[in-house]
Design a protein around this motif. Structure first.
Motif, PDB file in Angstrom:
ATOM      1  N   ASP A   1      -0.245  -6.701 -11.762  1.00  0.00           N
ATOM      2  CA  ASP A   1      -0.578  -6.573  -9.849  1.00  0.00           C
ATOM      3  C   ASP A   1      -1.918  -7.483  -9.993  1.00  0.00           C
ATOM      4  OD1 ASP A   1       2.630  -5.972  -9.638  1.00  0.00           O
ATOM      5  OD2 ASP A   1       1.355  -3.793  -9.559  1.00  0.00           O
TER       6      ASP A   1
ATOM      7  N   LEU B   1       2.473   1.984  -3.299  1.00  0.00           N
ATOM      8  CA  LEU B   1       1.176   2.959  -4.058  1.00  0.00           C
ATOM      9  C   LEU B   1       1.136   4.562  -4.276  1.00  0.00           C
ATOM     10  CD1 LEU B   1      -2.188   1.060  -3.228  1.00  0.00           C
ATOM     11  CD2 LEU B   1      -0.538   0.951  -4.974  1.00  0.00           C
TER      12      LEU B   1
ATOM     13  N   TRP C   1       2.143  -8.171  -4.311  1.00  0.00           N
ATOM     14  CA  TRP C   1       0.443  -8.072  -4.521  1.00  0.00           C
ATOM     15  C   TRP C   1       0.125  -9.983  -4.907  1.00  0.00           C
ATOM     16  CZ3 TRP C   1      -2.893  -5.051  -3.104  1.00  0.00           C
ATOM     17  CH2 TRP C   1      -2.557  -3.845  -3.274  1.00  0.00           C
TER      18      TRP C   1
ATOM     19  N   LEU D   1       1.010  -1.334   0.032  1.00  0.00           N
ATOM     20  CA  LEU D   1      -0.082   0.225  -0.214  1.00  0.00           C
ATOM     21  C   LEU D   1       1.202   0.915  -0.415  1.00  0.00           C
ATOM     22  CD1 LEU D   1      -2.621  -1.263   2.441  1.00  0.00           C
ATOM     23  CD2 LEU D   1      -2.486  -0.680  -0.049  1.00  0.00           C
TER      24      LEU D   1
ATOM     25  N   THR E   1       6.556  -5.862  -6.715  1.00  0.00           N
ATOM     26  CA  THR E   1       5.486  -6.281  -6.541  1.00  0.00           C
ATOM     27  C   THR E   1       4.260  -6.761  -7.219  1.00  0.00           C
ATOM     28  OG1 THR E   1       4.848  -5.277  -8.751  1.00  0.00           O
ATOM     29  CG2 THR E   1       5.599  -3.638  -7.483  1.00  0.00           C
TER      30      THR E   1
ATOM     31  N   ARG F   1       4.246   4.233  -7.654  1.00  0.00           N
ATOM     32  CA  ARG F   1       3.466   3.645  -8.880  1.00  0.00           C
ATOM     33  C   ARG F   1       2.115   3.159  -8.541  1.00  0.00           C
ATOM     34  NH1 ARG F   1       5.724  -1.060 -12.963  1.00  0.00           N
ATOM     35  NH2 ARG F   1       4.073  -2.276 -11.044  1.00  0.00           N
ATOM     36  N   PRO F   2       1.394   3.562  -9.312  1.00  0.00           N
ATOM     37  CA  PRO F   2       0.036   2.994  -8.673  1.00  0.00           C
ATOM     38  C   PRO F   2      -0.345   1.837  -9.107  1.00  0.00           C
ATOM     39  CG  PRO F   2      -0.635   4.735 -10.228  1.00  0.00           C
ATOM     40  CD  PRO F   2       1.207   4.582 -10.582  1.00  0.00           C
ATOM     41  N   ILE F   3      -0.836   1.112  -8.622  1.00  0.00           N
ATOM     42  CA  ILE F   3      -1.288  -0.511  -9.230  1.00  0.00           C
ATOM     43  C   ILE F   3      -1.478  -1.033 -10.795  1.00  0.00           C
ATOM     44  CG2 ILE F   3      -3.503  -0.649  -8.397  1.00  0.00           C
ATOM     45  CD1 ILE F   3      -2.796  -3.616  -7.151  1.00  0.00           C
TER      46      ILE F   3
END
Length: 318
Positions: A41, A32, A195, A29, A191, A35-37
């Motif tokens: 992921d 994020l 994830w 989290l 990641t 870098r956005p999910i």
């Protein structure tokens, strides 16, 4: 069984496979903000959720604990590996604990009941915390020779199940490898590990633990049972149908937890797909007549109207 050596192993497992996923989720989290999910992921999270939860629900629970259907040897081994990757304990230990739970459900000796910590709000909160998470730190270990002799006698199964820690690591390494190769970067591997590995482990664990805690405290009941199990349709898809928990306690030998077509139960869909492929057989779903006899134990106002109508129609047809 209760001794310091067993309790040390329990604490180690608790820290590695119950606490570490919480930390991994916090890191995921936090990243994020960098870098956005990505779709990769999310795909890894979804795929590993489905694989490992299928292993727990269809394999550990319905096949090995309750023998609710017969599986081809290869299917049994695959389900063992998938269930082990969830990180919720080795097959034999998991089965022994769950059989103990059914034997002593919501009574002294139940390893994770929320209803044995006293009355009032404080007792309710203590019970929920214990049943959802804290019981795994230290608990009596059921004698596997007594509770799981059928598994111990299966040498081929044990030869796979004994490598539990290898399969847990595999469940973390696979999404890391796929994420790294698809993104072609070390960041993608990290990641993917987070994830598809640790966040997925966190999600699956808390979904299953919610059945131990909240569904032995809240929800609706279709059948009267000697313990305090409840159903939740809201969690049905997310838990592979495990949240039809009152139905399961009423008919633990049934491979279908929903019992009706309109109750979402991906576990029984998977088993029926395996049966169509010749990999599963002898599904022990209770008849409409047997279900109707259990409805008689509930006050009429508590019986689901749709269930009554279907049971009556099936009874007439038979």
């Amino acid at each position: 069984m209760s001794n310091e050596y067993v309790h040390r192993l329990q604490r180690r497992h608790f820290l590695l496979f119950d606490v570490l996923p919480i930390l991994g989720t916090a890191v995921a989290l936090a990243l994020l903000a960098v870098r956005p999910i990505t779709l990769v992921d999310l795909a890894l999270l979804g795929a590993m959720w489905a694989i490992t939860l299928m292993g727990v629900s269809v394999g550990y629970h319905r096949l090995f604990t309750h023998r609710s259907f017969t599986a081809a040897p290869l299917l049994g081994l695959v389900l063992t590996v998938c269930g082990s990757m969830a990180g919720q304990g080795g097959l034999v230990s998991w089965v022994a604990l769950h059989r103990r739970h059914h034997e002593r459900s919501d009574r002294d000796g139940d390893p994770h009941s929320p209803n044995l910590a006293g009355g009032g709000l404080a007792g309710r909160l203590r019970g929920l915390a214990h049943s959802h998470f804290l019981w795994m730190r230290r608990h009596e270990y059921p004698n596997v020779v007594h509770y799981a002799p059928d598994l111990i006698a299966d040498r081929r199964l044990i030869s796979v199940a004994r490598h539990y820690h290898v399969w847990v690591v595999l469940g973390l390494a696979l999404p890391a490898l796929v994420g790294g190769l698809v993104e072609w970067s070390w960041y993608g591997a990290v990641t993917g590990l987070l994830w598809g590995g640790l966040v997925r482990m966190f999600v699956v664990e808390h979904l299953i633990w919610a059945i131990n805690s909240f569904l032995h405290s809240f929800g609706r009941r279709s059948f009267r049972t000697r313990e305090n199990s409840h159903n939740s349709g809201l969690l049905a898809l997310l838990t592979f149908g495990e949240s039809w928990h009152n139905n399961h306690h009423a008919f633990p030998e049934s491979p279908s937890f929903g019992l009706r077509w309109y109750r979402l139960d991906p576990g029984i869909w998977t088993i029926r797909a395996c049966a169509a492929l010749g990999l599963a057989s002898d599904l022990k779903t209770p008849s409409a007549r047997r279900q109707a006899t259990r409805y008689a134990d509930l006050p009429a106002a508590e019986i689901p109207a749709a269930d009554v109508a279907i049971a009556v129609a099936e009874e007439r047809a038979s």
